[in-house]
Write an enzyme that holds these catalytic residues in place. Sequence first.
Site, PDB file in Angstrom:
ATOM      1  N   GLY A  97       1.223  -9.572   2.174  1.00  0.00           N
ATOM      2  CA  GLY A  97       0.044  -9.843   1.530  1.00  0.00           C
ATOM      3  C   GLY A  97      -0.402  -8.437   0.732  1.00  0.00           C
ATOM      4  N   ASP A  98      -1.366  -8.796  -0.236  1.00  0.00           N
ATOM      5  CA  ASP A  98      -2.059  -7.750  -0.983  1.00  0.00           C
ATOM      6  C   ASP A  98      -3.247  -8.426  -1.669  1.00  0.00           C
ATOM      7  OD1 ASP A  98      -1.464  -4.772  -2.297  1.00  0.00           O
ATOM      8  OD2 ASP A  98      -2.098  -5.863  -3.827  1.00  0.00           O
ATOM      9  N   LYS A 137       7.665  -3.831  -4.058  1.00  0.00           N
ATOM     10  CA  LYS A 137       6.308  -4.566  -4.242  1.00  0.00           C
ATOM     11  C   LYS A 137       6.614  -5.820  -5.201  1.00  0.00           C
ATOM     12  CE  LYS A 137       1.697  -4.196  -3.621  1.00  0.00           C
ATOM     13  NZ  LYS A 137       1.195  -3.627  -2.384  1.00  0.00           N
ATOM     14  N   LYS A 184       4.553   6.126   1.096  1.00  0.00           N
ATOM     15  CA  LYS A 184       3.960   5.719   1.988  1.00  0.00           C
ATOM     16  C   LYS A 184       4.686   5.027   3.134  1.00  0.00           C
ATOM     17  CE  LYS A 184       0.932   2.874   0.540  1.00  0.00           C
ATOM     18  NZ  LYS A 184       0.074   1.624   0.325  1.00  0.00           N
ATOM     19  N   GLN A 222       4.862   2.818  -2.793  1.00  0.00           N
ATOM     20  CA  GLN A 222       5.219   2.333  -1.377  1.00  0.00           C
ATOM     21  C   GLN A 222       6.397   3.234  -0.800  1.00  0.00           C
ATOM     22  OE1 GLN A 222       3.456  -0.857  -0.912  1.00  0.00           O
ATOM     23  NE2 GLN A 222       3.712  -0.475   1.092  1.00  0.00           N
TER      24      GLN A 222
HETATM   25  P1  NDP Z   1      -8.297  -8.649  -1.222  1.00  0.00           P
HETATM   26  O1  NDP Z   1      -7.873  -9.561  -2.199  1.00  0.00           O
HETATM   27  O2  NDP Z   1      -8.640  -9.185   0.164  1.00  0.00           O
HETATM   28  O3  NDP Z   1      -9.860  -8.240  -1.877  1.00  0.00           O
HETATM   29  C1  NDP Z   1      -9.675  -7.184  -2.936  1.00  0.00           C
HETATM   30  C2  NDP Z   1     -11.201  -6.755  -3.199  1.00  0.00           C
HETATM   31  O4  NDP Z   1     -11.205  -5.982  -4.213  1.00  0.00           O
HETATM   32  C3  NDP Z   1     -12.114  -7.872  -3.639  1.00  0.00           C
HETATM   33  O5  NDP Z   1     -13.457  -7.744  -2.881  1.00  0.00           O
HETATM   34  C4  NDP Z   1     -11.987  -7.879  -4.974  1.00  0.00           C
HETATM   35  O6  NDP Z   1     -13.210  -8.541  -5.587  1.00  0.00           O
HETATM   36  C5  NDP Z   1     -12.121  -6.287  -5.223  1.00  0.00           C
HETATM   37  N1  NDP Z   1     -11.139  -6.136  -6.408  1.00  0.00           N
HETATM   38  C6  NDP Z   1     -10.194  -6.745  -6.834  1.00  0.00           C
HETATM   39  N2  NDP Z   1      -9.589  -6.444  -8.178  1.00  0.00           N
HETATM   40  C7  NDP Z   1     -10.735  -5.989  -8.637  1.00  0.00           C
HETATM   41  C8  NDP Z   1     -11.130  -5.212  -9.959  1.00  0.00           C
HETATM   42  N3  NDP Z   1     -10.326  -5.230 -11.064  1.00  0.00           N
HETATM   43  N4  NDP Z   1     -12.127  -4.581 -10.082  1.00  0.00           N
HETATM   44  C9  NDP Z   1     -13.233  -4.459  -9.123  1.00  0.00           C
HETATM   45  N5  NDP Z   1     -12.844  -5.063  -7.950  1.00  0.00           N
HETATM   46  C10 NDP Z   1     -11.694  -5.606  -7.671  1.00  0.00           C
HETATM   47  O7  NDP Z   1      -7.316  -7.495  -1.292  1.00  0.00           O
HETATM   48  P2  NDP Z   1      -6.888  -6.264  -0.172  1.00  0.00           P
HETATM   49  O8  NDP Z   1      -8.234  -5.932   0.338  1.00  0.00           O
HETATM   50  O9  NDP Z   1      -5.836  -6.566   0.527  1.00  0.00           O
HETATM   51  O10 NDP Z   1      -6.595  -5.131  -1.002  1.00  0.00           O
HETATM   52  C11 NDP Z   1      -7.425  -4.033  -1.651  1.00  0.00           C
HETATM   53  C12 NDP Z   1      -6.649  -2.788  -2.205  1.00  0.00           C
HETATM   54  O11 NDP Z   1      -6.070  -2.254  -0.874  1.00  0.00           O
HETATM   55  C13 NDP Z   1      -5.556  -3.022  -3.115  1.00  0.00           C
HETATM   56  O12 NDP Z   1      -5.484  -1.792  -3.859  1.00  0.00           O
HETATM   57  C14 NDP Z   1      -4.287  -3.023  -2.220  1.00  0.00           C
HETATM   58  O13 NDP Z   1      -3.155  -2.757  -2.800  1.00  0.00           O
HETATM   59  C15 NDP Z   1      -4.456  -2.171  -1.210  1.00  0.00           C
HETATM   60  N6  NDP Z   1      -3.778  -2.387   0.202  1.00  0.00           N
HETATM   61  C16 NDP Z   1      -3.827  -3.523   0.922  1.00  0.00           C
HETATM   62  C17 NDP Z   1      -3.238  -3.453   2.037  1.00  0.00           C
HETATM   63  C18 NDP Z   1      -3.227  -4.900   2.830  1.00  0.00           C
HETATM   64  O14 NDP Z   1      -2.845  -4.818   3.940  1.00  0.00           O
HETATM   65  N7  NDP Z   1      -4.090  -5.815   2.405  1.00  0.00           N
HETATM   66  C19 NDP Z   1      -2.197  -2.270   2.433  1.00  0.00           C
HETATM   67  C20 NDP Z   1      -2.596  -1.210   1.576  1.00  0.00           C
HETATM   68  C21 NDP Z   1      -3.177  -1.238   0.440  1.00  0.00           C
HETATM   69  P3  NDP Z   1     -13.057 -10.083  -6.030  1.00  0.00           P
HETATM   70  O15 NDP Z   1     -12.966 -10.798  -4.803  1.00  0.00           O
HETATM   71  O16 NDP Z   1     -14.274 -10.257  -6.900  1.00  0.00           O
HETATM   72  O17 NDP Z   1     -11.763 -10.454  -7.117  1.00  0.00           O
END
Ligand code: NDP
Length: 445
Positions: free
Chosen positions: A166-167, A127, A115, A112
């Site tokens: 969020g994350d 974080k 970034k 972070q």
């Molecule tokens: P969400 O919780 O909205 O979605 C996560 C997605 O990834 C879900 O489809 C989930 O499936 C899947 N997932 C989570 N853990 C696993 C795992 N161990 N193996 C396989 N699939 C997995 O999170 P986000 O979309 O917010 O975040 C996704 C990624 O993006 C993360 O790496 C996060 O750090 C990164 N990110 C997010 C930002 C944001 O603004 N939200 C900013 C920058 C980066 P399931 O529902 O089955 O768990």
Amino acid sequence: MSDQYIAQTVETLMRRYPGEPEFHQAVNEVLESLAPVFEKNKEFEEAGILQRIVEPERQIIFSVPWVDDAGKVHVNRGLRVQYNSALGPYKGGIRFHPSVNASVIKFLGFEQIFKNSLTGLMLGGGKGGTDFDPKGKSDNEVMRFCQSFMAELYRHIDADTDVPAGDIGVGAREIGYMFGYYKKIKNIFHGVLTGKGLLYGGSLARKEATGFGCVYFCNEMLKDRQSGFENKKVVVSGSGNVAIYAAEKAMSLGAKVVAMSDSGGYIYDENGINLELLKKLKEVERKRISEYAKEVKNAKYAEGCAGIWTIPCDIALPCATQNELDGNAAQTLVKNGCIAVSEGANMPCTPEAVKVFLDAKISYGPGKAANAGGVATSGLEMSQNSQRLSWTFDEVDAKLHQIMINIHATARDTAKEYDTPGNLVNGANIAGFLKGARVMISHGV
Ligand code: NDP
């Protein structure tokens, strides 16, 4: 000489934090890029910049007791790592997922720093998270958990000190409960969290920002190879916040998104994913992605998420989680003609996968650059909160777009300046590092 300095710093860190593989991976990846920087700027070593930047300024670990709907008591572990504040208040999301531990939060906090520096905004790096799993919990259970989490975290955060977002596992619902409890116990209404609901200080386009930004970044990489999203076949892993809006923007630029996943498996729809249906299933009904294949006749569902990378595509957008795409998957993608990979998730590609992409000279956008649109728009939310104003969707989206264009240009130009043209990993690491390091020198030890 600088190689030795870097090696010693890594060795000390590994000794101090044994058994933290994700953290070690993230630090190694950045430090591998930095030898020429230390060679050129002797003052960084004299000021001990490397030892100072790899060590978090503050780490907070706390217990989060809560009561479920049946009256049973549970205890989870909360963490907040305030990594580096050279460039502004600590800024970075909070993750709710059973896999959360100190290694995962430190890797995310470390990434972070670079970034946030790349966004051009005044944001430090941090974080947080917990091993609580919101899946299958009632709204009331999630609310009680969030309140207990904030009952400790509130002591350490503030709109000018540390601003979480969020994350994974933390969306508008969780941010709402945490914001409400912070306001209640601190008696203050200010922008202490981002990703808030639109009715109480959230920013338009924040929800879409990480996914849109990832596609804007990818589009810049494609332009450099005289290409674009038009008529391209795209695979997006995940089906959460980042994945859904990456898919939406790719489609709006003329691409066909043929596959998406969750932690259970992936769907393949050769006619192109019906995003409205997917949003209903995932955002509204919180169902598994396998339900999609029950509703769409020609779509196929397969168990396990790694298989998604065997689907032939022109562009891959890993948007789920860390280390979800390994060296074998990368080789398959390249063999199948993939020309670009843009990381919506944090560190989704293993070091072996990154090497395959760089060796094959396909366009590869590392997460700390390609997914910086989320935190950048959080920074824009903070600006609006300070001004007590709200900007329109188009205004925020235009600023986001420009920020992503700038990040890409900075990473590309820095890679060239340091004799590794096309290597955006080096470009992003070096450019993100330089700004923070110079400011740390200005601030003294
Ligand atoms: P969400 O919780 O909205 O979605 C996560 C997605 O990834 C879900 O489809 C989930 O499936 C899947 N997932 C989570 N853990 C696993 C795992 N161990 N193996 C396989 N699939 C997995 O999170 P986000 O979309 O917010 O975040 C996704 C990624 O993006 C993360 O790496 C996060 O750090 C990164 N990110 C997010 C930002 C944001 O603004 N939200 C900013 C920058 C980066 P399931 O529902 O089955 O768990």
